[in-house]
Design a protein around this motif. Sequence first.
Motif, mmCIF file in Angstrom:
data_model
loop_
_atom_site.group_PDB
_atom_site.id
_atom_site.type_symbol
_atom_site.label_atom_id
_atom_site.label_comp_id
_atom_site.label_asym_id
_atom_site.label_seq_id
_atom_site.Cartn_x
_atom_site.Cartn_y
_atom_site.Cartn_z
ATOM 1 N N HIS A 382 0.835 -1.207 0.000
ATOM 2 C CA HIS A 382 0.000 0.000 0.000
ATOM 3 C C HIS A 382 0.873 1.262 0.000
ATOM 4 O O HIS A 382 0.735 2.126 -0.864
ATOM 5 N N GLU A 383 1.800 1.327 0.952
ATOM 6 C CA GLU A 383 2.641 2.529 1.054
ATOM 7 C C GLU A 383 3.530 2.675 -0.177
ATOM 8 O O GLU A 383 3.817 3.783 -0.617
ATOM 9 N N HIS A 386 1.799 4.449 -2.799
ATOM 10 C CA HIS A 386 1.924 5.898 -2.611
ATOM 11 C C HIS A 386 3.260 6.390 -3.188
ATOM 12 O O HIS A 386 3.328 7.451 -3.802
ATOM 13 N N GLU A 411 -5.236 7.776 -2.497
ATOM 14 C CA GLU A 411 -5.245 6.352 -2.146
ATOM 15 C C GLU A 411 -5.370 5.435 -3.371
ATOM 16 O O GLU A 411 -5.443 4.220 -3.222
ATOM 17 N N SER A 414 -2.101 3.340 -3.997
ATOM 18 C CA SER A 414 -1.851 2.441 -2.869
ATOM 19 C C SER A 414 -2.824 1.264 -2.832
ATOM 20 O O SER A 414 -2.412 0.119 -2.672
ATOM 21 N N TYR A 522 -10.807 7.201 2.275
ATOM 22 C CA TYR A 522 -10.432 5.780 2.229
ATOM 23 C C TYR A 522 -11.558 4.948 1.622
ATOM 24 O O TYR A 522 -11.322 4.014 0.862
HETATM 25 ZN ZN LIG Z 1 -2.737 5.248 2.178
#
Ligand SMILES: [Zn+2]
Length: 594
Positions: A382-383, A386, A411, A414, A522
Amino acid sequence: MAKVEMRWDLSQLVENTEQAAIQKKLESMVTEAEKIRQKYHGEIGDLDARSLLEFLETKDSYILRFEGVEMYCRLMYSADSTNDLTKQLNDAVRRASMRVEQALAFIDIELGRLLARKPSLVTDSVLTEYKHYLERILRRVPHMLSETEERLIITKDKNGINAWEMLQSDWLSTRTFNIQTESKTKTLPYGEIIGLYQSPDRDLRKRANQTVYAGLGEDEIVWASAIRAICEDHIEMCALRKYPIPMTQSLIANDVDQSTIDSLLRTIEKNASVYQRYLRLKAKLMNLKKLANYDVVAPLPHGPPLIYSWNQARKEIANAYVAFDEEMGAWVGEMFEKRHIDGEVRKGKASGAFCSSWMVGKSAYILQSFNGRIGDVYTQAHELGHAVHAYLRSKAKQKPSNFPAVSCVAETGSVFGELLLTERLLSKAKTKEERQAILTNLLDEFGMAAFQVSARVFFEQSMYDAIKQGKFLDGETVAKLWIAARDKIYGDSVDWLDVMKWEWTMKPHYYIANYRFYNYPYVFAQLFVFALYRLYKEQGRSFIPKLKRLLASGSSKSPRELAIELGFDITDEAFWEKGMTQAQEFIHMLEETL
Ligand SMILES: [Zn+2]
């Protein structure tokens, strides 16, 4: 584990890491800001298109010059908030930033006034690159205060809501908890004990939850004081700034409109039964009548262990990205090689995970506490999504003004990265148990991001409603609001430990100063990406450049415009239902393994 690989190399951010040199750079950050003030204060209202362009470029190049030193001080502190040097650096950067903010507070106000008077500048061809940036300022104009008032607010926030935010974060990262594991009592910091939530040992999970939340509940006065001060401050600021509802500030900041978010949250509420269907299916897979709260995101019993070393995680994630796109994969590899990921678990380190973009370095820095669970591998994927997103924006040479992707779109890279990891892991799965473990992990994440986070939106909303009704938010009152919001999503599909009423105490998002409603982006991202993923499956590789273009756009276009380029209307519930259909397909895949 080879620990040094799991620690940041932050020295790349600055030319010289000596404290005196850092201090000097921070001082020049302040004096340069004051120079900009001297040149432009009171002048912006008279700028024409060409001189406005020159000013915006001056401002952007200023940001780039001091980005590294600011990040260095802040990230050093995130890495260890107990060290004297990092405390001094953090304090120094906070003081310098406050002075910069004060010196430059006139910019937004004067730009707002200029645009209110000459709205045609927004569409002037000289300013094409800044068009959407200027549109967004124009939208904030009705809510701006005078310069004196804005400066006053910055000053009172430093020891007001910013201090409350810091207290919550510091308090949490310095808590320790005593827990009995393998016949001995261990004292663990918060960042480490939460690793036990995913233990295959159900009783240990239960004890870990009981211990943490009972412990956090003992400090209810700290959490309630912080959350109350921050929420009440927000209500007062809404009145002062003429925001019609508490969410308006966030809608403007996220560059979305209310009809979009209403339509998103309606879709979630309507489909709570989809999530509950999954939770009942998961209970069946766990041989339980009903899930307890400590089972909701737990691994399946008798499933393969799915424990990853740092290097195994690195390999799977890099391969997942490479299979999708060579360029993105190569970038992920560099993030590891350059030591831009801090995964080590240690006391004093900030909890949770984040990715900070570094524009000048065309890169990013990631922080997480890597315990080797599959959830940690997903956090890393996920990161790194980013980080890829940051890289694509740098490569597209987005100006600092257009660089920060608004949260809803921030988001996209990610969450898409998480789906790529899922695809990779499913393709390698040899048994039905492995498929079950991977799919439940995916759906656990989906359930949390789309549904549990929606409960947090409803919760945050209910705190403002309560304040407006004149209620005093003490710990127990806040706990009741949380339970009501939670039950709206979960119905009777889960049994909760009583201490889970304190679940809101540790979520940093509720405490971030001047950043209300951090949550719905999110939910947005989760459903948005599930819909995009469907397009990728339908259109194949021709979809990849479209996704990369979307990611490279930063905030140069609104999320609504970006979606239109992909052929969607996000104010329409039908769009969000598409994402939900994708989720139901994953649930169906899981049902088929039974
Ligand atoms: Zn995130």
